[in-house]
Design an enzyme around this catalytic site. Structure first.
Site, short mmCIF file in Angstrom:
data_model
loop_
_atom_site.label_atom_id
_atom_site.label_comp_id
_atom_site.label_asym_id
_atom_site.label_seq_id
_atom_site.Cartn_x
_atom_site.Cartn_y
_atom_site.Cartn_z
N SER A 1 -6.14 7.30 5.95
CA SER A 1 -6.46 6.73 7.26
C SER A 1 -5.42 5.69 7.69
CB SER A 1 -7.84 6.07 7.20
OG SER A 1 -8.16 5.49 8.44
N SER B 1 -9.00 4.50 11.47
CA SER B 1 -10.37 4.01 11.58
C SER B 1 -10.68 3.68 13.04
CB SER B 1 -10.58 2.77 10.71
OG SER B 1 -10.49 3.11 9.35
N GLY C 1 -4.48 -4.84 12.36
CA GLY C 1 -5.64 -5.33 13.12
C GLY C 1 -6.49 -4.21 13.68
N CYS D 1 -10.84 -2.77 4.75
CA CYS D 1 -9.62 -3.32 5.34
C CYS D 1 -9.58 -4.83 5.03
CB CYS D 1 -9.63 -3.09 6.85
SG CYS D 1 -8.23 -3.84 7.68
N THR E 1 -5.91 -1.28 0.91
CA THR E 1 -4.78 -2.16 0.57
C THR E 1 -5.25 -3.43 -0.14
OG1 THR E 1 -4.91 -3.06 2.79
CG2 THR E 1 -3.28 -1.33 2.41
N GLY F 1 -0.33 4.33 -3.53
CA GLY F 1 0.98 4.46 -4.16
C GLY F 1 1.34 5.85 -4.63
C1 LIG Z 1 -0.04 0.74 8.37
C2 LIG Z 1 -1.31 1.01 7.65
C3 LIG Z 1 -2.49 1.19 8.37
C4 LIG Z 1 -3.70 1.45 7.70
N1 LIG Z 1 -4.84 1.63 8.44
C5 LIG Z 1 -6.01 1.96 7.81
C6 LIG Z 1 -7.18 2.23 8.55
O1 LIG Z 1 -7.20 2.23 9.79
N2 LIG Z 1 -8.32 2.52 7.86
C7 LIG Z 1 -8.37 2.57 6.48
O2 LIG Z 1 -9.42 2.87 5.91
N3 LIG Z 1 -7.25 2.34 5.75
C8 LIG Z 1 -6.08 2.04 6.38
N4 LIG Z 1 -4.94 1.81 5.65
C9 LIG Z 1 -5.01 1.93 4.16
C10 LIG Z 1 -4.57 3.32 3.69
O3 LIG Z 1 -5.42 4.33 4.18
C11 LIG Z 1 -4.54 3.38 2.14
O4 LIG Z 1 -5.84 3.11 1.64
C12 LIG Z 1 -3.57 2.37 1.54
O5 LIG Z 1 -2.40 2.25 2.33
C13 LIG Z 1 -3.16 2.74 0.10
O6 LIG Z 1 -2.55 4.01 0.06
P1 LIG Z 1 -0.93 4.22 0.09
O7 LIG Z 1 -0.33 3.33 -0.97
O8 LIG Z 1 -0.73 5.68 -0.15
O9 LIG Z 1 -0.48 3.82 1.47
C14 LIG Z 1 -3.73 1.54 6.28
C15 LIG Z 1 -2.53 1.36 5.56
C16 LIG Z 1 -1.34 1.12 6.21
C17 LIG Z 1 -0.08 0.94 5.40
#
Ligand SMILES: Cc1cc2nc3c(=O)[nH]c(=O)nc-3n(C[C@H](O)[C@H](O)[C@H](O)COP(=O)(O)O)c2cc1C
Length: 320
Positions: free
Chosen positions: A21, A46, A73, A129, A192, A243
């Site tokens: 997401s 989201s 945000g 979040c 995150t 990751g």
């Molecule tokens: C720019 C950005 C926007 C994100 N927006 C959302 C979001 O709207 N809803 C959500 O559940 N997670 C959001 N995340 C978290 C990601 O879905 C994911 O859980 C997190 O980045 C870890 O995975 P990754 O290391 O593969 O990025 C966001 C992450 C990033 C970097």
């Protein structure tokens, strides 16, 4: 070639690689692009009750290839506008999971009820979040709140509900167990990690919002530990996030207990082609390791579940 198809809380997926997401999921066409590139399913950004502009720039700080710090945000067009993007993605064949965020159980339930009418195959609840006041981690850190929110949603919709768990807590498995009690069909972990970067020349945080959320390769060990602990605690399927940028990363998560994974930051660094590349590599790696199906590898790093005979004991993560 090893079979990558999985079932996730009743949802059939052609492969376990989901678009996470918030990354690449702004429009129906970008969601469909991830599907065309080989994702097994795509999760929308989201969506909340009203449109939100999100925080002012800068919203993202990049660390070479090992991480991203973001505080977007939760920008989104609102639940009444976004369904047209879901329709566009579905028209191009994509399997879509809708993600929603709310400030309390009632708002989550209303959003889930609305998004369930759009043809999504499941609803993911953003309980995690780390940088949006009144949302995410602020409503998803207490097991009682998580259980109440998930129960409110599962009593409102018949679709499978996925609870996305925060790592910014001492007991992520406790949150997952609460989601399971509330009726979640699956849990995803992790969102995150709360983080901060300072511009020493300007003597202020780099991101306009100050605190942000760290993603990418740097958080993989944290995500793996959460999935490991959650797998030991709950019966519902676990989706690993954090990751992942290679087939080996996917297999680490699968052997820790994940039945599917979400990929986000790797798309930013490597482009949308990551899905096709990882899917191809994953089949080859499963063949080499002697697994006919991905599902056979789930949880196999846990001592009781299939570590190969002769493998050194005691090399799994331990609790201090
Ligand atoms: C720019 C950005 C926007 C994100 N927006 C959302 C979001 O709207 N809803 C959500 O559940 N997670 C959001 N995340 C978290 C990601 O879905 C994911 O859980 C997190 O980045 C870890 O995975 P990754 O290391 O593969 O990025 C966001 C992450 C990033 C970097």
């Amino acid at each position: 070639m090893a079979d990558l198809a999985v079932r996730l809380g009743g949802i059939p997926l052609r492969n376990p690689l989901l678009l996470a997401s918030g990354i690449w999921g702004e429009s129906g066409d970008s969601l469909a692009g991830a599907w065309a590139a080989g994702a097994g399913g795509v999760i929308t950004k989201s969506i909340g009750s009203e449109s939100r502009r999100g925080y002012p720039n800068p919203t993202v700080e990049t660390y070479d290839r090992w991480g991203l710090l973001n505080a977007m945000g939760l920008p989104n067009p609102g639940i009444e506008e976004y369904p047209r993007e879901i329709a566009a993605a579905r028209a191009q064949g994509a399997t879509v999971i809708g993600s929603v965020f709310g400030s309390d159980a009632g708002e989550f339930a209303r959003l889930a009820r609305r998004i369930a009418t759009t043809g999504v195959v499941a609803v993911e609840l953003n309980l995690s979040c780390p940088h949006a006041e009144g949302y995410g981690t602020e409503v998803g850190s207490d097991p009682a709140d998580v259980e109440r929110i998930v129960r409110a949603v599962t009593s409102e919709v018949t679709l499978p509900v996925i609870a996305k768990i925060t790592p910014n807590t001492s007991d992520p498995a406790g949150l997952a167990a609460a989601a399971e009690r509330g009726g979640a069909a699956a849990v995803s972990a992790i969102n995150t990690l709360r983080g901060l970067a300072i511009d020493i020349r300007l003597r202020r945080p780099v991101l306009a919002h100050g605190l942000g959320g760290l993603s990418g390769a740097a958080i993989k060990p944290v995500g793996l530990a959460c999935v490991w602990q959650i797998f030991e605690r709950v019966k519902v399927p676990v989706i690993g996030v954090g990751g992942i940028s290679s087939a080996e990363d996917v297999l680490e998560y699968v052997m820790a207990g994940a039945r599917a994974v979400e990929i986000g930051t790797a798309v930013t660094f490597d482009g949308i082609g990551v899905f096709g590349r990882i899917a191809r590599d994953l089949s080859g790696r499963l063949d080499e390791l002697g697994f006919a199906r991905l599902e056979d590898a789930v949880g196999t790093a846990h001592p009781a579940r299939g570590r190969p005979a002769g493998a050194p004991a005691g090399n799994g993560p331990t609790e201090a």
